[in-house]
Enzyme design. Structure first.
Site, PDB file in Angstrom:
ATOM      1  N   LYS A 114     -34.686  28.999  56.915  1.00  0.00           N
ATOM      2  CA  LYS A 114     -33.677  28.184  56.226  1.00  0.00           C
ATOM      3  C   LYS A 114     -32.364  28.152  57.006  1.00  0.00           C
ATOM      4  CE  LYS A 114     -35.156  28.125  52.226  1.00  0.00           C
ATOM      5  NZ  LYS A 114     -35.597  28.548  50.906  1.00  0.00           N
ATOM      6  N   LYS A 149     -31.360  24.388  58.059  1.00  0.00           N
ATOM      7  CA  LYS A 149     -30.192  23.770  57.426  1.00  0.00           C
ATOM      8  C   LYS A 149     -28.920  24.034  58.224  1.00  0.00           C
ATOM      9  CE  LYS A 149     -32.329  24.109  52.868  1.00  0.00           C
ATOM     10  NZ  LYS A 149     -32.128  23.882  51.447  1.00  0.00           N
ATOM     11  N   LYS A 189     -36.829   6.842  24.595  1.00  0.00           N
ATOM     12  CA  LYS A 189     -37.634   8.064  24.475  1.00  0.00           C
ATOM     13  C   LYS A 189     -39.124   7.758  24.645  1.00  0.00           C
ATOM     14  CE  LYS A 189     -38.489  11.885  21.370  1.00  0.00           C
ATOM     15  NZ  LYS A 189     -38.404  12.356  19.997  1.00  0.00           N
ATOM     16  N   ASP A 241     -30.997  17.007  49.965  1.00  0.00           N
ATOM     17  CA  ASP A 241     -30.604  18.410  50.139  1.00  0.00           C
ATOM     18  C   ASP A 241     -29.092  18.459  50.375  1.00  0.00           C
ATOM     19  OD1 ASP A 241     -30.017  21.003  51.253  1.00  0.00           O
ATOM     20  OD2 ASP A 241     -32.181  21.268  51.400  1.00  0.00           O
ATOM     21  N   ILE A 242     -28.367  18.931  49.378  1.00  0.00           N
ATOM     22  CA  ILE A 242     -26.896  18.908  49.443  1.00  0.00           C
ATOM     23  C   ILE A 242     -26.386  19.802  50.571  1.00  0.00           C
ATOM     24  CG2 ILE A 242     -24.782  19.390  48.146  1.00  0.00           C
ATOM     25  CD1 ILE A 242     -26.483  18.861  45.573  1.00  0.00           C
ATOM     26  N   ASN A 269     -34.405  24.184  35.778  1.00  0.00           N
ATOM     27  CA  ASN A 269     -34.930  25.479  36.221  1.00  0.00           C
ATOM     28  C   ASN A 269     -34.166  26.603  35.542  1.00  0.00           C
ATOM     29  OD1 ASN A 269     -32.566  26.239  37.912  1.00  0.00           O
ATOM     30  ND2 ASN A 269     -33.158  24.381  38.987  1.00  0.00           N
ATOM     31  N   PHE A 297     -28.247  29.893  50.035  1.00  0.00           N
ATOM     32  CA  PHE A 297     -29.063  30.910  49.363  1.00  0.00           C
ATOM     33  C   PHE A 297     -30.529  30.620  49.575  1.00  0.00           C
ATOM     34  CE2 PHE A 297     -25.226  32.219  47.551  1.00  0.00           C
ATOM     35  CZ  PHE A 297     -25.438  33.492  47.044  1.00  0.00           C
TER      36      PHE A 297
HETATM   37  O1  C5P Z   1     -34.621  24.769  50.437  1.00  0.00           O
HETATM   38  P1  C5P Z   1     -34.200  25.625  49.291  1.00  0.00           P
HETATM   39  O2  C5P Z   1     -34.059  24.849  47.999  1.00  0.00           O
HETATM   40  O3  C5P Z   1     -34.983  26.862  49.131  1.00  0.00           O
HETATM   41  O4  C5P Z   1     -32.752  26.093  49.732  1.00  0.00           O
HETATM   42  C1  C5P Z   1     -31.901  26.769  48.874  1.00  0.00           C
HETATM   43  C2  C5P Z   1     -30.479  26.512  49.307  1.00  0.00           C
HETATM   44  O5  C5P Z   1     -30.271  25.123  49.494  1.00  0.00           O
HETATM   45  C3  C5P Z   1     -29.500  26.924  48.245  1.00  0.00           C
HETATM   46  O6  C5P Z   1     -28.312  27.338  48.900  1.00  0.00           O
HETATM   47  C4  C5P Z   1     -29.277  25.633  47.457  1.00  0.00           C
HETATM   48  O7  C5P Z   1     -28.026  25.616  46.813  1.00  0.00           O
HETATM   49  C5  C5P Z   1     -29.374  24.583  48.534  1.00  0.00           C
HETATM   50  N1  C5P Z   1     -29.939  23.281  48.111  1.00  0.00           N
HETATM   51  C6  C5P Z   1     -29.115  22.176  48.028  1.00  0.00           C
HETATM   52  N2  C5P Z   1     -29.636  20.958  47.677  1.00  0.00           N
HETATM   53  C7  C5P Z   1     -30.941  20.820  47.393  1.00  0.00           C
HETATM   54  C8  C5P Z   1     -31.788  21.934  47.470  1.00  0.00           C
HETATM   55  C9  C5P Z   1     -31.247  23.160  47.823  1.00  0.00           C
HETATM   56  O8  C5P Z   1     -27.905  22.285  48.266  1.00  0.00           O
HETATM   57  N3  C5P Z   1     -31.407  19.625  47.038  1.00  0.00           N
END
Ligand code: C5P
Length: 413
Positions: free
Chosen positions: A337, A341, A289, A306-307, A210, A323
């Site tokens: 959010k 989260k 490839k 989702d970290i 991205n 964020f």
């Molecule tokens: O759900 P979304 O991707 O919009 O949330 C954004 C927030 O979640 C950011 O703080 C991003 O660093 C974190 N995030 C994460 N792991 C993911 C997706 C998003 O830590 N797989």
């Protein structure tokens, strides 16, 4: 990275013989990484030429307040917004008096009034002028208002006198300026920051990623280190330099970022998830490839972990900051959010352009942020990402201390 990298310093030069040292000061600040814009008062130009200051700073020198052309370029309000610090060196007795009275009839005076950044002065004058009760009262008033007074030094003076009133030497001033950015508000606190994009492999040469530049996450890591925190930055691929006093671990994929975060997160007090982690990744990265044999191709994608949410779910979780990059319904989506989260703070930014067509979000150097927490919010206006980062770190520090009943030491005032 140098101590003053990314720092914007407006240097005000006023009418004092020490102005001849300001050129050297600019060089020292630039060598330490700062970008410097110089404002000269009319009397300063009697001691040193604007051309000299332009040459050493690499920027045009600002002189007039009521100059149509100058105001159309970088006028007093833009200069004030641009500044991370306004430093007046040398600061004459007259300039100190003007500051006390909030005079806005010169460009420097107007910038000082309009700036929300810290202000610092390096007084330089004859020892009797320095000792005069009027000057002493002025200095005391400025200190009370939170202005930083650097020096003066004692010694032989240009006029032949000996005593206090010499401007600090450029080397000493540059060092003092470096420490002005160290707020100490996160002293003793461990902060983990994720930053940048992730890359999800399709085959050995291709990936999905991205447009995140990592600038915001790096600026946050830098601001946290300046606030005295021990900072670990877990970074996806970026072209940015590691901020001073920040430890960095490089990762590529969301999975690697997840592993790096979880192998270290125990013992961290604050977690800031500023990375733009991929939400999906190809289920299978091909070992060789992929050939362009067919007209179409499809990839099967699976969700990444989702970290942020996973750290939030830990039993001894850190103070959580996430964020939210949104294209619409900023507040509603950000608050969702926050809940989903289980975050303590969510910093939301609009992706795209603002009402005036300024670029916002991923690749730009500037941004706006609105920060939400349970029962409150604060909006930060359009400013550079490093200014935003410092403002956000101060907010995080004060809310973190509030929740943990940590009294702010007096010395941090
Ligand atoms: O759900 P979304 O991707 O919009 O949330 C954004 C927030 O979640 C950011 O703080 C991003 O660093 C974190 N995030 C994460 N792991 C993911 C997706 C998003 O830590 N797989």
């Amino acid at each position: 990275m140098k101590r003053l990298t990314n720092k914007h310093i407006v240097l005000g030069v006023t009418g004092s013989i020490a102005a001849y040292k300001s050129a050297d000061l600019v060089r020292k600040l630039v060598a330490a990484g700062a970008e410097v814009r110089v404002i000269m008062t009319p009397s300063a130009t009697e001691f040193i030429t604007p051309l000299t200051m332009q040459a050493v700073s690499g920027n045009p020198v600002h002189q007039a307040l009521l100059d149509e052309e100058a105001e159309a370029g970088m006028g007093h309000i833009q200069l004030a917004r641009w500044a991370d610090l306004v430093l007046i060196a040398p600061a004459s007795a007259d300039s100190l008096s003007r500051l006390v009275h909030g005079r806005g009839d010169t460009l420097l005076g107007a910038v000082c009034l309009a700036a929300s950044s810290p202000l610092a002065v390096a007084p330089a004058m004859n020892q009797a002028m320095w000792k005069d009760p009027a000057t002493q009262e002025n200095v005391a008033t400025l200190k009370e208002r939170g202005l930083h007074v650097l020096g003066p030094a004692e010694g032989e003076q240009a006029c032949g006198d000996t005593g206090p009133g010499r401007m600090l030497e450029p080397d000493d001033l540059a060092r003092e300026v470096e420490t002005l950015f160290d707020t100490g508000t996160l002293a003793g606190v461990k902060v983990m920051v994720t930053a940048g994009p992730t890359q999800e492999a399709i085959d050995p040469v291709r990936f999905i990623s991205n447009r995140s530049s990592g600038k915001m996450g790096y600026a946050l890591a830098e601001a946290a280190a300046e606030a005295g925190a021990e900072v670990l930055l877990i970074s996806g691929p970026t072209s940015l330099q590691t901020p001073d006093r920040v430890q960095r671990v490089d990762v590529r994929s969301a999975e690697q970022m997840y592993d790096a975060v979880h192998s270290d997160v125990e013992g961290y007090n604050i977690f800031i998830g500023a990375a733009a982690v991929a939400d999906y990744r190809p289920i299978e990265a091909k070992a060789s490839k992929i050939k362009k044999d067919s007209d179409t191709m499809s990839l099967e994608m699976g969700k990444t972990e989702d970290i942020l949410a996973s750290v939030s779910a830990l039993k001894h979780r850190p103070y959580m900051v996430g964020f939210a990059a949104e294209t619409d319904e900023l507040e509603a989506n950000a608050r969702k959010k926050l809940e989903a989260k289980r975050l303590d703070i969510v910093a939301a930014n609009q992706v795209g352009e603002d009402a005036e067509g300024k670029p916002l979000g991923f690749e730009s150097d500037e941004n706006t942020l609105t920060v939400f927490w349970q029962g409150g919010s604060e909006a930060f206006p359009y400013m550079s990402k490093s200014q935003l980062a410092r403002a956000l770190i101060e907010l995080i520090a004060s809310r973190y201390r509030n929740e943990h009943n940590i009294i702010r030491p007096e010395s941090f005032g």
